[in-house]
Design an enzyme around this catalytic site. Structure first.
Site, PDB file in Angstrom:
ATOM      1  N   LYS A  22      -7.466  -9.037   9.159  1.00 20.19           N
ATOM      2  CA  LYS A  22      -6.711 -10.174   8.594  1.00 20.19           C
ATOM      3  C   LYS A  22      -5.210  -9.861   8.614  1.00 20.19           C
ATOM      4  O   LYS A  22      -4.410 -10.681   9.065  1.00 20.19           O
ATOM      5  CB  LYS A  22      -7.151 -10.413   7.160  1.00 20.19           C
ATOM      6  CG  LYS A  22      -6.223 -11.297   6.353  1.00 20.19           C
ATOM      7  CD  LYS A  22      -6.717 -11.583   4.944  1.00 20.19           C
ATOM      8  CE  LYS A  22      -6.356 -10.547   3.955  1.00 20.19           C
ATOM      9  NZ  LYS A  22      -4.989 -10.591   3.430  1.00 20.19           N
ATOM     10  N   ASN A  23      -4.841  -8.668   8.123  1.00 18.69           N
ATOM     11  CA  ASN A  23      -3.418  -8.383   7.953  1.00 18.69           C
ATOM     12  C   ASN A  23      -2.700  -8.072   9.254  1.00 18.69           C
ATOM     13  O   ASN A  23      -1.476  -7.997   9.280  1.00 18.69           O
ATOM     14  CB  ASN A  23      -3.226  -7.263   6.914  1.00 18.69           C
ATOM     15  CG  ASN A  23      -3.639  -7.751   5.526  1.00 18.69           C
ATOM     16  OD1 ASN A  23      -3.786  -8.950   5.299  1.00 18.69           O
ATOM     17  ND2 ASN A  23      -3.867  -6.820   4.632  1.00 18.69           N
ATOM     18  N   CYS A 116       1.440 -13.696  -7.344  1.00 16.84           N
ATOM     19  CA  CYS A 116       0.048 -13.866  -6.924  1.00 16.84           C
ATOM     20  C   CYS A 116      -0.790 -13.506  -8.136  1.00 16.84           C
ATOM     21  O   CYS A 116      -0.267 -13.325  -9.222  1.00 16.84           O
ATOM     22  CB  CYS A 116      -0.265 -12.965  -5.741  1.00 16.84           C
ATOM     23  SG  CYS A 116      -0.032 -11.281  -6.168  1.00 16.84           S
ATOM     24  N   ARG A 121       5.598 -10.576  -6.569  1.00 16.32           N
ATOM     25  CA  ARG A 121       5.666  -9.794  -5.328  1.00 16.32           C
ATOM     26  C   ARG A 121       6.965 -10.208  -4.630  1.00 16.32           C
ATOM     27  O   ARG A 121       7.010 -11.164  -3.900  1.00 16.32           O
ATOM     28  CB  ARG A 121       4.421 -10.031  -4.486  1.00 16.32           C
ATOM     29  CG  ARG A 121       3.194  -9.376  -5.142  1.00 16.32           C
ATOM     30  CD  ARG A 121       1.906  -9.755  -4.458  1.00 16.32           C
ATOM     31  NE  ARG A 121       1.832  -9.182  -3.117  1.00 16.32           N
ATOM     32  CZ  ARG A 121       0.857  -9.535  -2.266  1.00 16.32           C
ATOM     33  NH1 ARG A 121      -0.007 -10.450  -2.614  1.00 16.32           N
ATOM     34  NH2 ARG A 121       0.802  -9.015  -1.077  1.00 16.32           N
ATOM     35  N   ASP A 304      -5.596  -1.775  -1.155  1.00 13.92           N
ATOM     36  CA  ASP A 304      -6.582  -2.843  -0.911  1.00 13.92           C
ATOM     37  C   ASP A 304      -8.016  -2.345  -1.069  1.00 13.92           C
ATOM     38  O   ASP A 304      -8.946  -3.142  -0.998  1.00 13.92           O
ATOM     39  CB  ASP A 304      -6.402  -3.445   0.484  1.00 13.92           C
ATOM     40  CG  ASP A 304      -5.084  -4.189   0.594  1.00 13.92           C
ATOM     41  OD1 ASP A 304      -4.697  -4.552   1.709  1.00 13.92           O
ATOM     42  OD2 ASP A 304      -4.440  -4.375  -0.452  1.00 13.92           O
ATOM     43  N   ARG A 396     -10.965 -15.759   1.870  1.00 12.98           N
ATOM     44  CA  ARG A 396      -9.623 -15.564   2.437  1.00 12.98           C
ATOM     45  C   ARG A 396      -9.615 -14.385   3.379  1.00 12.98           C
ATOM     46  O   ARG A 396      -8.898 -14.382   4.374  1.00 12.98           O
ATOM     47  CB  ARG A 396      -8.600 -15.288   1.316  1.00 12.98           C
ATOM     48  CG  ARG A 396      -8.329 -16.441   0.411  1.00 12.98           C
ATOM     49  CD  ARG A 396      -7.170 -16.141  -0.520  1.00 12.98           C
ATOM     50  NE  ARG A 396      -5.972 -15.763   0.222  1.00 12.98           N
ATOM     51  CZ  ARG A 396      -4.791 -15.569  -0.343  1.00 12.98           C
ATOM     52  NH1 ARG A 396      -4.648 -15.685  -1.646  1.00 12.98           N
ATOM     53  NH2 ARG A 396      -3.744 -15.246   0.375  1.00 12.98           N
TER      54      ARG A 396
HETATM   55  C1  EPZ Z   1       0.662  -6.238   2.650  1.00 12.98           C
HETATM   56  O1  EPZ Z   1       1.280  -7.042   1.670  1.00 12.98           O
HETATM   57  C2  EPZ Z   1      -0.778  -6.704   2.712  1.00 12.98           C
HETATM   58  N1  EPZ Z   1      -0.816  -8.121   3.099  1.00 12.98           N
HETATM   59  C3  EPZ Z   1      -1.453  -6.519   1.348  1.00 12.98           C
HETATM   60  O2  EPZ Z   1      -2.829  -6.863   1.525  1.00 12.98           O
HETATM   61  C4  EPZ Z   1      -1.362  -5.044   0.956  1.00 12.98           C
HETATM   62  O3  EPZ Z   1      -1.891  -4.895  -0.341  1.00 12.98           O
HETATM   63  C5  EPZ Z   1       0.111  -4.590   0.968  1.00 12.98           C
HETATM   64  O4  EPZ Z   1       0.685  -4.846   2.270  1.00 12.98           O
HETATM   65  C6  EPZ Z   1       0.252  -3.095   0.663  1.00 12.98           C
HETATM   66  O5  EPZ Z   1      -0.436  -2.354   1.625  1.00 12.98           O
HETATM   67  C7  EPZ Z   1      -0.603  -8.449   4.393  1.00 12.98           C
HETATM   68  O6  EPZ Z   1      -0.389  -7.605   5.240  1.00 12.98           O
HETATM   69  C8  EPZ Z   1      -0.660  -9.922   4.715  1.00 12.98           C
HETATM   70  P1  EPZ Z   1       4.324  -4.662   0.762  1.00 12.98           P
HETATM   71  P2  EPZ Z   1       2.904  -7.015   1.521  1.00 12.98           P
HETATM   72  O7  EPZ Z   1       5.543  -5.423   1.121  1.00 12.98           O
HETATM   73  O8  EPZ Z   1       3.524  -6.885   2.844  1.00 12.98           O
HETATM   74  C9  EPZ Z   1       7.118  -4.156  -2.994  1.00 12.98           C
HETATM   75  C10 EPZ Z   1      -4.839  -7.931   1.001  1.00 12.98           C
HETATM   76  O9  EPZ Z   1      -5.594  -7.741   0.031  1.00 12.98           O
HETATM   77  N2  EPZ Z   1       8.072  -5.037  -2.292  1.00 12.98           N
HETATM   78  O10 EPZ Z   1       3.921  -3.482   1.587  1.00 12.98           O
HETATM   79  O11 EPZ Z   1       3.269  -8.162   0.661  1.00 12.98           O
HETATM   80  C11 EPZ Z   1       5.844  -4.879  -3.416  1.00 12.98           C
HETATM   81  O12 EPZ Z   1       6.034  -5.539  -4.650  1.00 12.98           O
HETATM   82  C12 EPZ Z   1      -3.337  -7.986   0.791  1.00 12.98           C
HETATM   83  O13 EPZ Z   1      -5.205  -8.059   2.196  1.00 12.98           O
HETATM   84  C13 EPZ Z   1       9.340  -5.224  -2.824  1.00 12.98           C
HETATM   85  O14 EPZ Z   1       9.670  -4.688  -3.880  1.00 12.98           O
HETATM   86  O15 EPZ Z   1       3.082  -5.660   0.692  1.00 12.98           O
HETATM   87  C14 EPZ Z   1       4.856  -3.740  -3.515  1.00 12.98           C
HETATM   88  O16 EPZ Z   1       4.977  -3.090  -4.772  1.00 12.98           O
HETATM   89  C15 EPZ Z   1      -2.982  -7.961  -0.679  1.00 12.98           C
HETATM   90  N3  EPZ Z   1      10.222  -6.033  -2.172  1.00 12.98           N
HETATM   91  C16 EPZ Z   1       5.309  -2.779  -2.408  1.00 12.98           C
HETATM   92  O17 EPZ Z   1       6.656  -3.165  -2.082  1.00 12.98           O
HETATM   93  C17 EPZ Z   1       9.903  -6.636  -0.972  1.00 12.98           C
HETATM   94  O18 EPZ Z   1      10.761  -7.339  -0.402  1.00 12.98           O
HETATM   95  C18 EPZ Z   1       4.478  -2.862  -1.148  1.00 12.98           C
HETATM   96  O19 EPZ Z   1       4.424  -4.228  -0.770  1.00 12.98           O
HETATM   97  C19 EPZ Z   1       8.604  -6.421  -0.446  1.00 12.98           C
HETATM   98  C20 EPZ Z   1       7.707  -5.618  -1.111  1.00 12.98           C
END
Ligand code: EPZ
Length: 420
Positions: A22-23, A116, A121, A304, A396
């Site tokens: 998915k991701n 979410c 996020r 995840d 999803r």
């Molecule tokens: C991706 O989300 C995945 N989704 C998530 O999977 C996964 O949990 C996450 O990466 C972590 O591995 C997709 O790829 C579509 P991040 P993403 O930016 O990109 C902080 C699932 O269950 N952050 O790596 O949104 C954030 O709050 C989903 O399939 C900022 O602070 O995650 C988090 O604490 C859920 N500012 C950390 O970074 C930003 O601008 C990692 O988030 C962006 C992120």
């Protein structure tokens, strides 16, 4: 809203095929905005989130159609550069259109993602990176308004590792003038899959698979086809289900190298695991040993898989802790697992789990994608009947999960649930 009715207590046996990630798909699909053409995204899973991304791209003029496991994408007539709130509020990954739209069309209007199920996020890293590449970014009434005559290469060092921000900036940098160096880039396999796709479209990217990416901007890219990698989280979820229910299963069409942390912890818990090139066999442990886990960025234990791991530990022989260092409040599954008889206490972003002898079926509520997965695997272990409500969360990110589990001998059926 559908629900799953599950009768637990049966071991899982047999073979199951893992779907595309998915991701990865949620990044590969918007990447097609970077060049006009007809693309074949092979091994694209048939999921709600993929349909949501497809509908969003369709509003921009992209045409998409499914052909078996492939998604055929045509970007010859892109004529809108917006991602409205009604799409983005359904799926945060919609923000992935921002980078490609600015890079290719010099403009974008994308709604800020809401929070979410488990909290805020932010997208500050996405916006900072795009500003560094020369985009003018304003926030107006909940929307990101971005403009850029042309993007210029820059050095971007992320203060924290972010999958989404890495993907977005990478998709912008490939059409920026000059060189872009992305430091502290995410190294999740889905980002590597995206980078490989961009290279096949003519982009010049060095350091793929490492946390420093060097991009030499191109004037234009061209169409390409790509194989979506297998979904490592679906694979991990199936492994945990087998470890929890007992029995022996083989998962196929997966990549064991993407699951090394999960496999290591399952072996610590007593499971016997054999890996092939694209398969993993697991023999469940007689007794589940307690194993502490702390989530980390790849290749650490994935956030995840945190919920599913807690479900496994609920019936371990002893106590364990599970800490989420990525999302401190991603624990909505805990009170629902307690309804099944689990003994779990929360201490900030750490769950303290005392193993119990058995779980007992009950009515439980899905709150988000991976929380639902945790409830399903726990229900497969629990004695008696469990109803898992609001399984649209599960749809999803898991393709036909009840069929896959039925194929492994699980007693699970989907029913029309009450409307809330
Ligand atoms: C991706 O989300 C995945 N989704 C998530 O999977 C996964 O949990 C996450 O990466 C972590 O591995 C997709 O790829 C579509 P991040 P993403 O930016 O990109 C902080 C699932 O269950 N952050 O790596 O949104 C954030 O709050 C989903 O399939 C900022 O602070 O995650 C988090 O604490 C859920 N500012 C950390 O970074 C930003 O601008 C990692 O988030 C962006 C992120």
């Amino acid at each position: 809203m559908d629900k799953f009715v599950i009768r637990g207590g049966r071991p899982l046996r047999g073979t199951v095929k893992i779907s595309g990630a998915k991701n990865a798909s949620l990044a590969l699909m918007p990447a097609t905005l970077l060049a006009s053409g007809k693309y074949e995204l092979r091994n694209t899973p048939d999921l709600r989130d993929v349909s949501t991304m497809a509908r969003l791209l369709q509003t921009m003029g992209v045409t998409l159609e499914r052909n078996g496991d492939s998604l055929l994408v045509n970007t010859f007539r892109v004529n809108k550069f917006e991602a409205p709130y009604e799409h983005v509020k359904k799926m945060r990954a919609s923000i992935y259109v921002l980078g490609p739209l600015i890079a290719r069309y010099g403009r974008a209007k994308v709604s800020l993602p809401g929070g979410c199920a488990w909290g805020p996020r932010p997208v500050d890293l996405h916006l900072e990176g795009l500003r560094k590449l020369g985009a003018k970014i304003e926030l107006e009434r909940g929307y990101i308004i971005a403009k850029a005559r042309h993007l210029k290469g820059a050095r971007i060092s992320f203060k924290i590792s972010s999958v989404g921000a890495t993907g977005n900036i990478l998709m912008a940098a490939v059409l920026a003038k000059g060189t872009t160096r992305i430091e502290n880039a995410a190294v999740e396999p889905e980002i590597t899959n995206l980078a490989e796709f961009l290279v096949s479209m003519g982009a010049k990217i060095d350091g793929i698979g490492t946390n420093v990416l060097e991009v030499e901007g191109s004037d234009a890219l061209h169409l390409a086809n790509i194989d979506t990698i297998p979904d490592r989280i679906e694979a991990g979820t199936m492994l945990v289900a087998a470890a929890l229910c007992g029995g022996k299963i083989k998962i196929e069409q997966c990549n064991p190298l993407h699951l090394s942390a999960v496999i290591a912890r399952l072996e610590d818990a007593g499971a016997k695991i054999k890996t092939g090139e694209t398969s993993i066999e697991i023999q469940a442990p007689k007794e589940i040993k307690p194993v502490d886990v702390s989530t980390a960025i790849y290749p650490g234990f994935p956030t995840d898989m945190q919920a599913q791991w807690i479900a496994l530990m609920t019936v371990a022989k002893g106590s364990s802790t599970v800490t989420d260092t990525i999302y401190f409040d991603r624990f909505n599954h805990v009170p629902e697992l307690v309804r099944l008889g689990a003994d779990i206490e929360m201490n900030e972003n750490m769950a303290v789990i005392r193993g119990v002898k058995k779980l007992k079926g009950a009515k439980v509520m899905s709150t988000d994608l991976r929380a639902s997965a945790a409830l399903i695997v726990a229900a497969l272990r629990a004695q008696g009947e469990t109803e898992v409500l609001r399984v649209y969360h599960l749809d999803r990110g898991y393709e036909a999960i009840e069929k896959k589990l039925q194929g492994l001998g699980a007693e699970i059926r989907r029913e029309k649930g009450e409307e809330f």
